[in-house]
Every structure is written in C-alpha cells, then in structure tokens.
Design an enzyme around this catalytic site. Structure first.
Site, short mmCIF file in Angstrom:
data_model
loop_
_atom_site.label_atom_id
_atom_site.label_comp_id
_atom_site.label_asym_id
_atom_site.label_seq_id
_atom_site.Cartn_x
_atom_site.Cartn_y
_atom_site.Cartn_z
N SER A 1 51.11 27.50 47.28
CA SER A 1 52.90 27.91 46.98
C SER A 1 52.57 28.67 45.87
O SER A 1 53.58 29.47 45.82
CB SER A 1 53.26 26.61 46.83
OG SER A 1 52.33 25.94 45.72
N THR A 2 51.86 28.92 45.00
CA THR A 2 51.67 29.84 43.96
C THR A 2 51.56 31.06 44.48
O THR A 2 52.20 32.21 43.97
CB THR A 2 50.73 29.50 42.73
OG1 THR A 2 50.90 27.99 42.35
CG2 THR A 2 51.01 30.09 41.27
N ASP B 284 44.47 34.41 43.20
CA ASP B 284 44.61 33.07 44.04
C ASP B 284 45.18 32.00 43.14
O ASP B 284 45.17 31.94 42.10
CB ASP B 284 43.13 32.74 44.30
CG ASP B 284 43.11 31.87 45.81
OD1 ASP B 284 43.93 31.17 45.94
OD2 ASP B 284 41.91 31.66 46.26
N GLY B 285 45.38 30.60 43.71
CA GLY B 285 45.86 29.47 42.99
C GLY B 285 44.57 28.77 43.01
O GLY B 285 43.32 29.05 43.18
N ASP C 21 43.61 24.13 42.00
CA ASP C 21 43.85 22.69 41.83
C ASP C 21 43.42 22.10 40.63
O ASP C 21 44.31 21.26 40.22
CB ASP C 21 43.28 21.80 43.06
CG ASP C 21 43.88 22.55 44.31
OD1 ASP C 21 45.01 22.66 44.73
OD2 ASP C 21 43.12 22.95 45.33
N LYS D 21 39.14 23.94 44.07
CA LYS D 21 40.13 24.56 45.02
C LYS D 21 39.98 23.71 46.34
O LYS D 21 39.17 23.13 46.65
CB LYS D 21 39.74 26.16 45.29
CG LYS D 21 40.46 26.95 44.00
CD LYS D 21 40.21 28.26 43.99
CE LYS D 21 40.70 28.91 45.41
NZ LYS D 21 42.09 28.68 45.72
N GLY E 17 44.66 23.33 49.91
CA GLY E 17 45.29 24.06 51.10
C GLY E 17 44.41 24.23 52.16
O GLY E 17 44.81 24.82 53.14
N GLU F 37 38.72 31.78 50.89
CA GLU F 37 39.02 32.11 49.43
C GLU F 37 37.87 32.43 48.75
O GLU F 37 37.57 33.52 47.86
CB GLU F 37 39.95 30.88 48.85
CG GLU F 37 41.31 30.97 49.50
CD GLU F 37 41.88 29.58 48.91
OE1 GLU F 37 43.17 29.36 49.01
OE2 GLU F 37 41.16 28.64 48.30
N LYS G 85 47.68 22.22 36.13
CA LYS G 85 46.49 22.28 36.72
C LYS G 85 45.37 22.47 35.75
O LYS G 85 44.08 22.30 36.18
CB LYS G 85 46.37 23.66 37.31
CG LYS G 85 47.44 23.59 38.65
CD LYS G 85 47.35 22.82 39.56
CE LYS G 85 48.12 22.74 40.84
NZ LYS G 85 48.09 23.88 41.67
#
Ligand code: 5RP
Length: 235
Positions: A35-36, A89-90, A92, A102, A105, A111, A129
């Site tokens: 989502s980010t 990238d995002g 967790d 990570k 998702g 990734e 996070k």
C-alpha cells in the site's frame, strides 16, 4: 477510512513522495509492492508526465504492474535493464540498521531479486514499522515450492519456530504467489542473528526465499505524524 488510521495514510504518502524526489531523468526504477508503494507509483506517474522524466519501472508483482499501467509508468524488465538505478519498496518491520522483514504482501522473492540488482534501494513506510528487533510480534514470511510444505514446516518446528501456512481470504486453501508457490509465515520471536537464520532457512530444499532483507536497503524514509525521518545505512 477510520480517523485513527488517517495519519498513517498521510505518513505513507509523505514517505513515498520523499523517495520519488530521488528519481532523475531516464531512471529505471524497481517498483516494490504494497500500500505504501502504491503512493510511490502514483507519484511517479504524475512526475513522469508533468516533467517528461522518461523513466521506466520494473514491477515486482501483478499489483505493481497493474498500478504502473494505470498510472502510465512505462514498463521494462531486468532482461533489458539488469541494473536498475533505484528500487523503492515498502517493509513490514525495519530495524535501526535498515534490516527488514518483508513479504506480508507475498511479493518477497521478486522484490529481493530486483532490490539486489539495483544500484540503490529506498524503503518507504510509516513509523509503526520501526522496531528494536526483527521478529518480535511478527512472523517471517517464507516462499516455498508447494511440494516442500511438509519438509519446510517440520524443519521450522525443529528450529523452534511455529509455521503457519498463509490462507487465502477470498478463495479456499492457501495463498498462491505470483510465482505459483506457497507462503509459510514462521513465528520465531526475536531474531538475534537474521543473516544466519536467512541462510539456514535457504538451505532447506524447496525454500525459494525468505522475507529477511539483510544489508540490502540503503535508505529508509519513515513517515511520522508531522515529519519524514531519513535513515541511511552505515557501511
Ligand atoms: C510485499 C511487501 C510490502 O512491501 C510490505 O508488506 C509492506 O506493505 P505496506 O506498505 O502495505 O505496509 O513486503 O511483499
């Protein structure tokens, strides 16, 4: 959106926009997932058309690919561009050294490949996070070949972890990744030696990749209620 979480969306947006400012003309950008990163891709699309940046993106999931198409970010592949200029990238969980967990998702393998290939890796996230230690109150996602499920879960138990096969929400049975594999979320508690854990898990036949990203990220932009904190990895 509930009031309580409104600040988080704002924080993610601000972190995303800080990262997108690092994109320059003709850059090839690895597009993470989540989502980010969705804010990143929207921003990239806007900047690309407004400033004629002529960038191209390498998506790491069907989500990233569809968002890139929707926001008119031209696509490319690692075949054409084996060394992207930047990956955004995002994550967790993020520790002080920008080591990461990570994969919530489910896109961890692609990734990690695109991040490894890139000249620079930027992580975008809100401050929830940030953690003292990876693994506390959070599982470690592991992608594996379906045939290896009994072996991998047994081995994780022998290592003192609790493996949970990730179940799909709107389909019966397990989540199937973009690579047609399963995901096991392994609960180990605090991870004291992430590099070693990553290597031990990768020695199990059938394990494709783990969500431990050790010394891969260079910079993190962390969105907070009123600011964005920049963290750079010490080398
Ligand atoms: C996907 C990921 C995501 O980057 C991670 O789950 C963070 O997502 P979000 O920005 O939605 O919190 O690792 O595999």
């Amino acid at each position: 959106m509930c009031e309580k979480n409104a600040w988080r969306e704002e924080a993610k947006k601000k972190a995303a926009s800080s990262a997108v400012k690092e994109v320059k003309k003709n850059f090839v950008v690895g597009l993470g997932s989540g989502s980010t990163v969705a804010y990143v891709i929207r921003d990239l699309g806007r900047r690309n058309s407004k400033e004629d940046l002529q960038i191209s993106g390498i998506p790491t999931s069907h989500q990233a690919l569809l968002l890139a198409v929707e926001n008119r970010v031209p696509l490319t592949t690692l075949n054409e561009n084996p060394k992207p200029d930047l990956m955004i990238d995002g994550a967790d969980q993020i520790d002080k050294r920008i080591n990461l967990i990570k994969g919530m998702g489910g896109a961890l393998t692609r990734e990690k490949i695109v991040a490894y290939a890139s000249n620079k890796v930027i992580i975008v996230a809100d401050e929830t996070k940030l953690v003292e230690k990876l693994g506390v109150n959070h599982p470690l996602p592991i992608e594996l070949l379906p045939i290896a499920l009994p072996l991998v879960t047994l081995r994780i138990r022998e290592m003192g972890g609790i493996p949970v096969l990730r179940e799909a929400k709107q389909k019966v049975g397990p989540v199937v990744t973009d690579n047609n594999n399963f995901i096991v979320d392994a609960h180990f508690g605090a991870i004291d030696t992430p590099r070693e854990l990553n290597l031990t898990l990768k020695e199990i036949p059938g394990v494709i990749e783990t969500g431990l990203f050790i010394e891969i990220a260079d910079t993190a932009y962390i969105g907070k209620p009123n600011t964005v904190q920049e963290i750079n990895r010490k080398r």
